[in-house]
Design an enzyme around this catalytic site. Structure first.
Site, short mmCIF file in Angstrom:
data_model
loop_
_atom_site.label_atom_id
_atom_site.label_comp_id
_atom_site.label_asym_id
_atom_site.label_seq_id
_atom_site.Cartn_x
_atom_site.Cartn_y
_atom_site.Cartn_z
N HIS A 122 0.87 -1.18 0.00
CA HIS A 122 0.00 0.00 0.00
C HIS A 122 0.92 1.24 0.00
O HIS A 122 2.04 1.17 0.51
CB HIS A 122 -0.84 -0.05 1.28
N LYS A 227 -10.46 -0.35 10.58
CA LYS A 227 -10.68 -1.51 9.71
C LYS A 227 -11.06 -2.74 10.54
O LYS A 227 -11.25 -3.82 10.01
CB LYS A 227 -9.41 -1.83 8.91
N CYS A 369 -4.96 2.54 -3.42
CA CYS A 369 -3.69 3.05 -2.88
C CYS A 369 -2.54 2.06 -3.12
O CYS A 369 -1.65 1.90 -2.28
CB CYS A 369 -3.78 3.38 -1.40
#
Ligand code: 7TS
Length: 411
Positions: A122, A227, A369
């Site tokens: 990422h 998350k 991303c």
């Protein structure tokens, strides 16, 4: 695991989107929150709101206790030795930046040193290192992937062997696009054998797998509360105590100090040395409630459920010859895909997401991303991505696949 009971804890699942019951498949971006997390946050604001570590009045003591308890619960969740090894940050991005800049300020990584990351990272685990490369002459090397999207372990070893002044290996535990789970224990052993500090990006593993930082033997492990059922704006960095004791803090000011004299500053004990300024107290307390919720379900159960959902989705999507799925068979609950046109080019993922949204299904689109992964490995402009969590069901996957099937049949 009683999914129906779990679903009752997430009131947002009752929402109707465009007249249809919400199917939330955007969990890799951020999860939903159970009522217990929202209650823990509002209980703080409504009942014992105060700053922490600063006053001896009752409210401040209650807030301090709750905030410290959250550190202890998060430490236990990933099997850290104690809360001294758990620094609360805003998110994974800030946790990784904290390590990068603390290492840099402590001259553990400097011009001419080598840092190794992978092509599936990422941007959070890439852009800070690129800054050290571009501005300060640190060498940055990328480990390649195998054709199925797993990490090429032979290439990793080769890169480590050939690196001059190897200082850091920083790799994601699980890919937010491919769903691949990296063998971080083996990678850590290799990194240490070649004398490097080993950092794990745990943004996609802490929410979905049983993580044991002692067993992995990583030096740092970064993850986000939002998350994994927690509030936004709160995350954590695990660091081995000896390293945290040794490194320079990256943010300086209130609360992170022990004593300030005009000529000299000494730092607070761990973990507060790295938590400068007034913290996200409510967020931290909510994060604690989130990991307690996950513990009550059992992370082994969460992982098994999600792996089942992922393999079910892969099997159903294979029936649709106009859908191309990216990544390996063995994976966590992340499925990136494209709907292919007859001319062999993918439809715009945004168009596919709009079709799904009309049926109340939330997915994410774009590069997630991870632009180098898309440009240099998948060789597509973007992908659509469905990502699952503990409250998702096979019935929801059936509806998702039916919508894609109707879409494809109408082509
Ligand atoms: N690392 C990985 C592997 C991620 O998936 C993400 C977020 C981050 C780091 C950064 O986390 P943050 O909380 O600091 O933003 N990934 C995604 C995603 O896949 N869709 O939205 C955010």
């Amino acid at each position: 695991m009683d999914i129906q009971r779990i679903r009752e804890d997430f009131p947002q699942l009752e929402r109707k989107i465009n007249g249809e019951r919400l199917i939330y498949f955007d969990n890799a971006a951020t999860s939903l929150r159970p009522k217990s997390v929202v209650d823990a946050v509002s209980e703080f604001y409504l009942n014992y709101n105060a700053n922490i570590h600063r006053a001896i009045h009752t409210l401040s003591r209650e807030a301090t206790e709750a905030y410290e308890r959250a550190h202890k619960d998060v430490a236990k969740f990933i099997n850290a030795e104690s809360m001294e090894e758990i620094i609360f940050t805003r998110n994974t991005t800030e946790s990784i930046n904290l390590v990068v800049f603390s290492l840099f300020l402590s001259e553990k990584v400097k011009s001419g040193d080598t840092v190794v990351i992978s092509l599936m990272e990422h941007h959070s685990n890439m852009v800070p290192w690129q800054f050290l490369r571009d501005k300060y002459g640190v060498n940055l090397k990328f480990v390649n992937l195998n054709s199925d999207g797993t990490l090429d372990m032979n290439h990793l070893e080769d890169v480590l062997k050939k690196s001059k002044n190897l200082k850091v290996v920083s790799i994601t535990h699980a890919s937010n696009v491919l769903g691949a789970v990296n063998d971080v224990k083996t990678i850590g052993k290799l990194a240490h054998r070649y004398g490097a500090i080993f950092i794990v990006d745990g943004a996609q593993s802490a929410p979905h797998l049983k993580v044991d930082v002692k067993d992995i033997d990583c030096d740092f492990y970064a993850f986000s509360g939002h998350k994994m059922l927690g509030p936004t704006g709160i995350g954590a960095l695990y660091g081995k105590k000896a390293l945290l004791e040794e490194l320079e803090p990256f943010l300086r000011g209130g609360d992170m100090i022990w004593e300030v004299k005009i000529e000299k500053v000494t730092f607070n004990k761990l973990p507060w040395k790295y938590e400068a300024g007034t913290s996200n107290i409510a967020g931290g307390i909510g994060f604690g409630a989130a990991v307690r919720y996950l513990e009550s379900v059992g992370m082994e159960n969460v992982e098994k459920h999600e792996r089942d959902l992922a393999s079910y989705a892969l099997q159903k999507l294979k029936e649709l010859d106009f859908v191309r799925v990216y990544g390996p068979e063995e994976r966590i609950g992340v499925v990136a895909f494209n709907v292919m046109q007859k001319n062999g080019n993918p439809f715009s993922p945004e168009f596919v997401a709009q079709v799904l949204d009309r049926h109340g299904i939330a997915i994410r689109t774009g590069c997630h991303c991870a632009q180098p992964l898309h440009n240099n490995f998948l060789k597509v402009r973007g992908t659509a991505r469905a990502s699952f969590y503990l409250y998702n069901t096979k019935e929801e996957i059936d509806i998702f696949v039916d919508v894609l099937r109707d879409f494809g049949n109408a082509l």
